[in-house]
Design a protein around this motif. Sequence first.
Motif, short mmCIF file in Angstrom:
data_model
loop_
_atom_site.label_atom_id
_atom_site.label_comp_id
_atom_site.label_asym_id
_atom_site.label_seq_id
_atom_site.Cartn_x
_atom_site.Cartn_y
_atom_site.Cartn_z
N HIS A 72 0.83 -1.20 0.00
CA HIS A 72 0.00 0.00 0.00
C HIS A 72 0.87 1.26 0.00
CE1 HIS A 72 -3.36 -2.53 2.10
NE2 HIS A 72 -3.26 -2.78 0.81
N ASP A 73 1.94 1.25 0.80
CA ASP A 73 2.83 2.40 0.86
C ASP A 73 3.48 2.66 -0.50
OD1 ASP A 73 3.32 4.19 3.03
OD2 ASP A 73 3.83 2.48 4.28
N TYR A 74 3.98 1.61 -1.13
CA TYR A 74 4.68 1.81 -2.40
C TYR A 74 3.70 2.08 -3.54
CZ TYR A 74 9.24 0.83 -0.47
OH TYR A 74 10.40 0.92 0.25
N PHE A 75 2.46 1.64 -3.40
CA PHE A 75 1.43 2.02 -4.37
C PHE A 75 1.20 3.53 -4.30
CE2 PHE A 75 -3.05 3.02 -5.18
CZ PHE A 75 -3.20 2.54 -6.48
N ASP A 157 -11.87 -2.56 -2.66
CA ASP A 157 -11.20 -2.40 -3.95
C ASP A 157 -10.87 -0.95 -4.27
OD1 ASP A 157 -11.34 -5.14 -4.46
OD2 ASP A 157 -13.35 -4.98 -5.30
N TRP A 158 -11.69 0.00 -3.77
CA TRP A 158 -11.55 1.39 -4.17
C TRP A 158 -11.03 2.32 -3.07
CZ3 TRP A 158 -11.60 3.05 -9.01
CH2 TRP A 158 -12.19 2.22 -9.99
N ALA A 159 -10.95 1.83 -1.85
CA ALA A 159 -10.54 2.71 -0.74
C ALA A 159 -9.11 3.23 -0.92
CB ALA A 159 -10.67 1.96 0.59
N LEU A 160 -8.19 2.33 -1.26
CA LEU A 160 -6.80 2.76 -1.44
C LEU A 160 -6.63 3.68 -2.65
CD1 LEU A 160 -3.90 2.54 -0.35
CD2 LEU A 160 -3.57 0.58 -1.87
N PRO A 161 -7.14 3.33 -3.84
CA PRO A 161 -7.05 4.28 -4.96
C PRO A 161 -7.70 5.63 -4.67
CG PRO A 161 -7.62 2.10 -5.77
CD PRO A 161 -7.71 2.04 -4.27
N SER A 162 -8.74 5.63 -3.83
CA SER A 162 -9.41 6.88 -3.51
C SER A 162 -8.52 7.84 -2.72
CB SER A 162 -10.69 6.61 -2.71
OG SER A 162 -11.62 5.86 -3.47
N LEU A 163 -7.49 7.31 -2.05
CA LEU A 163 -6.57 8.16 -1.29
C LEU A 163 -5.56 8.87 -2.19
CD1 LEU A 163 -5.76 5.79 1.72
CD2 LEU A 163 -7.44 7.63 1.63
N VAL A 164 -5.43 8.40 -3.43
CA VAL A 164 -4.42 8.95 -4.33
C VAL A 164 -4.77 10.38 -4.72
CG1 VAL A 164 -3.33 8.72 -6.58
CG2 VAL A 164 -3.77 6.68 -5.20
N LEU A 165 -6.02 10.62 -5.10
CA LEU A 165 -6.42 11.94 -5.59
C LEU A 165 -6.20 13.04 -4.56
CD1 LEU A 165 -7.53 13.39 -8.04
CD2 LEU A 165 -9.85 12.94 -7.21
N PRO A 166 -6.66 12.91 -3.31
CA PRO A 166 -6.37 13.97 -2.34
C PRO A 166 -4.88 14.13 -2.06
CG PRO A 166 -7.43 12.10 -1.27
CD PRO A 166 -7.56 11.89 -2.73
N ASN A 245 -11.30 -3.54 6.46
CA ASN A 245 -10.64 -4.84 6.54
C ASN A 245 -9.15 -4.72 6.18
OD1 ASN A 245 -10.49 -7.59 7.02
ND2 ASN A 245 -10.99 -8.13 4.90
N ASN A 246 -8.49 -3.69 6.75
CA ASN A 246 -7.05 -3.46 6.55
C ASN A 246 -6.68 -3.16 5.09
OD1 ASN A 246 -6.45 -4.01 9.31
ND2 ASN A 246 -6.47 -6.21 8.87
N ALA A 247 -7.64 -2.75 4.29
CA ALA A 247 -7.39 -2.54 2.86
C ALA A 247 -6.58 -1.29 2.57
CB ALA A 247 -8.73 -2.46 2.10
N THR A 248 -6.46 -0.38 3.54
CA THR A 248 -5.69 0.85 3.32
C THR A 248 -4.59 1.05 4.35
OG1 THR A 248 -7.30 2.13 4.61
CG2 THR A 248 -7.63 2.04 2.21
#
Length: 297
Positions: A72-75, A157-166, A245-248
């Motif tokens: 997640h960090d390197y993503f 599925d979308w929680a981590l990608p959603s952090l990219v924009l902000p 569920n630890n996804a982010t």
Amino acid sequence: MVQSKKQKYLFLAFCLIPTFIMFSIFTLYPLFSGLYYSFFEWSGSSQAKEFIGFDNYVQLFKDEIIPATIWHDYFLVATKVVGIMIMALFIAVALTQLKIKEAPFYRIIFFFPNIMSVVVIGILWTFIYNPSLGLVNSGLEFIGLESWAKPWLGSEDWALPSLVLPSIWAGIGLFMLLLMGGIANISKSFYEAAEIDGANEWQQFWKVTLPLVWPQIKISILYIVITTLNGSFIIVQIMTGGGPNNATHVMGSYLYQQAFQQYNFGYGATIGVMILVLSLITVLILQFFMRKEKVEY
């Protein structure tokens, strides 16, 4: 004014010693304390500490959540580097080369997120992603794309990608200014010579602008990588808390959970050591691959 060697040494000591004291208190002491506590089982709130050697490190390699936090960090690192650098470079070139009259106004607008607290940014984007009242889902419904609406921060599925924009939105302004400073220092004669040689604007960008601002680009990339690996847990903690569920969960947010929520301070210190080691390795690798001789025309 002539000064003796003693006066020079006293002056240097007067300048360096306070800085070294502050560096020792706020950097070296926490660093070595974290390494020391990683060898103990300790709740962080009691005086009882049990020395357990390398057991925390053994647990680290067995922990199934750790590989996910590293990914997640390197993503976030990869997406932020690509997103921020492309946008910051595009805006910097546009505001310096296209002679836009409103350039000072746009400069303020793009830099504004950098003066905002990360906590404020996290709360703001939490409302934007709100599944019922947020601007994202409301905008999709307005243009007839209701099927695309989803609980962005509540989806594994979308929680981590959603952090990219902000994260990208919050970081563009600083690096835009850094690149604008580099571009402003490029002599116009280089562009005039390139134009005489028949180079179009795109070729001028690749052959003149990009090589001459490479030092600023390199510094920007390293800064993004370091701040993401060591500070991305703040926006994660505010917007998702590491879920669903630890996804982010990133390494920093998992450290916070272990040390300050589950009172497993020794194991949290071990995760901190891992973050330090991975950050150092990543920076060294990047410096190796981004090494490049200074370009002079």
